[in-house]
Design a protein around this motif. Structure first.
Motif, PDB file in Angstrom:
ATOM      1  N   VAL A 119       0.840  -1.201   0.000  1.00 58.74           N
ATOM      2  CA  VAL A 119       0.000   0.000   0.000  1.00 58.74           C
ATOM      3  C   VAL A 119       0.876   1.253   0.000  1.00 58.74           C
ATOM      4  O   VAL A 119       0.619   2.202  -0.739  1.00 58.74           O
TER       5      VAL A 119
ATOM      6  N   GLY B 188      -9.718   6.533  -2.007  1.00 66.57           N
ATOM      7  CA  GLY B 188     -10.194   5.461  -2.876  1.00 66.57           C
ATOM      8  C   GLY B 188     -10.321   5.908  -4.319  1.00 66.57           C
ATOM      9  O   GLY B 188     -10.004   7.043  -4.656  1.00 66.57           O
ATOM     10  N   PRO B 189     -10.821   5.022  -5.177  1.00 67.39           N
ATOM     11  CA  PRO B 189     -11.127   3.602  -4.896  1.00 67.39           C
ATOM     12  C   PRO B 189      -9.859   2.737  -4.895  1.00 67.39           C
ATOM     13  O   PRO B 189      -8.987   2.919  -5.730  1.00 67.39           O
ATOM     14  N   ASN B 190      -9.795   1.846  -3.936  1.00 66.80           N
ATOM     15  CA  ASN B 190      -8.675   0.901  -3.814  1.00 66.80           C
ATOM     16  C   ASN B 190      -7.336   1.630  -3.768  1.00 66.80           C
ATOM     17  O   ASN B 190      -6.369   1.227  -4.429  1.00 66.80           O
ATOM     18  N   ASN B 191      -7.286   2.736  -2.993  1.00 64.59           N
ATOM     19  CA  ASN B 191      -6.066   3.542  -2.809  1.00 64.59           C
ATOM     20  C   ASN B 191      -5.554   4.174  -4.105  1.00 64.59           C
ATOM     21  O   ASN B 191      -4.399   4.602  -4.171  1.00 64.59           O
ATOM     22  N   ALA B 192      -6.396   4.275  -5.106  1.00 68.23           N
ATOM     23  CA  ALA B 192      -5.956   4.850  -6.384  1.00 68.23           C
ATOM     24  C   ALA B 192      -5.689   6.337  -6.278  1.00 68.23           C
ATOM     25  O   ALA B 192      -4.916   6.891  -7.067  1.00 68.23           O
TER      26      ALA B 192
ATOM     27  N   PRO C 165     -10.597   3.835 -10.778  1.00 68.42           N
ATOM     28  CA  PRO C 165      -9.143   3.967 -10.556  1.00 68.42           C
ATOM     29  C   PRO C 165      -8.408   4.565 -11.746  1.00 68.42           C
ATOM     30  O   PRO C 165      -7.326   5.128 -11.582  1.00 68.42           O
TER      31      PRO C 165
ATOM     32  N   LYS D 221       2.347   1.832  -3.379  1.00 64.67           N
ATOM     33  CA  LYS D 221       1.341   2.349  -4.306  1.00 64.67           C
ATOM     34  C   LYS D 221       1.061   3.818  -4.020  1.00 64.67           C
ATOM     35  O   LYS D 221       0.973   4.642  -4.946  1.00 64.67           O
TER      36      LYS D 221
END
Length: 296
Positions: free
Chosen positions: A68, A242-246, A156, A71
């Motif tokens: 994470v 988010g989404p998904n740490n994008a 994302p 990213k």
């Protein structure tokens, strides 16, 4: 002899007295937190270990294994690359227009600078509405171009681009003020001499304006890169990373790690990494550009 030393001591003491309040605040709110973060980064301190446990560089080693974090780190580098050059180029063009405009010069300057006067939280809410699917004008424009419904903040693939556009709109007017001040310091007789010699407007900009505003560019570039790492208020309103740490950025991830996961050791480690990165980038900019800059 004693009278000379007494006068020197009195003069220096008066000077130190003037800077003492600022120096005190600098030590309390800048240097102490930096040293405290460096100390905490050497310890494991979370809910599982209420008492700090010394781990040396263990937190740094674990950070490299954190997918994470890697990213988020990549997101912040991409965010800086997307916002800094674009903001500087747009600020330069706006300053050029505001400086050369014959009519409406004051209105142009106010219009360009106005986004910077709006608090970031308000800006985030404004652009959140603009990006709202089916209703926001930016969302409808994107859907019209793609010929299908698009959720700019929910995908994302588009969320980071949407945040970059918002940040450029917010910051370009602020940087324009510095460019405008730099342009107004350029002697007008240089442009007059260039015009008499038959030099065109674009060549004058390339040969005169750009080189003589390089000190401004250096200053603004350092500020812009710092801002790209520290301005994260909008994430709380718009995406929560988010989404998904994008869309997650480094400072927001530090905040999340500290106050939601209560891992102070790891948060301090990321803070040290961010500060070191900014110092390295700023040093490269300063020492790499300084000898190429015309200060007179």
């Amino acid at each position: 002899m004693m009278a000379g030393w007494s006068e020197k001591l009195r003069r220096n003491g008066f000077g130190w007295g003037l800077v003492l309040p600022s120096l005190l605040f600098l030590c309390l709110f800048t240097y102490y937190p930096m040293l405290k973060s460096l100390w905490l980064s050497m310890y494991e301190k979370n809910l599982a270990t209420p008492e700090p446990m010394f781990v040396g560089f263990g937190n740094y080693a674990n950070l490299l294994k954190d997918e994470v974090f890697m990213k988020v780190f990549g997101n912040n580098i991409g965010f800086a690359i997307g916002t800094v050059p674009t903001s500087l180029a747009l600020a330069f063009l706006m300053a050029l227009f505001a400086d050369k405009a014959i009519k409406g010069r004051g209105l142009a300057r106010l219009s360009f600078f106005y986004p910077n006067m709006i608090p970031m939280i308000a800006v985030a809410n404004i652009w959140l509405f603009l990006y709202t699917p089916h209703f926001g004008i930016m969302a409808r424009l994107a859907s019209w171009i793609a010929d299908q419904p698009i959720n700019l903040l929910g995908s994302p693939d588009t969320v980071m681009g949407a945040l970059i556009v918002m940040m450029v709109w917010k910051e370009a007017g602020y940087f324009m003020i510095f460019y405008l001040a730099g342009m107004q310091q350029i002697p007008k007789d240089l442009y007059e001499a260039a015009a008499v010699s038959g030099v065109g407007a674009l060549t004058s900009i390339r040969r005169i304006t750009i080189p003589l505003t390089m000190p401004t560019t250096l200053f603004v570039a350092v500020v812009a890169i710092t801002n790209s790492f520290k301005l994260v208020d909008h994430l709380w309103i718009m995406t929560k990373g988010g989404p998904n740490n994008a869309s997650n950025l480094l400072l927001y991830y530090i905040y999340d790690t500290t106050f939601n996961f209560y891992d102070q050791g790891m948060a301090a480690t990321m803070t040290v990494v961010m500060i070191a990165l900014l110092l390295i980038i700023s040093s490269i900019q300063f020492f790499g550009w300084d000898h190429k800059i015309h200060y007179e």
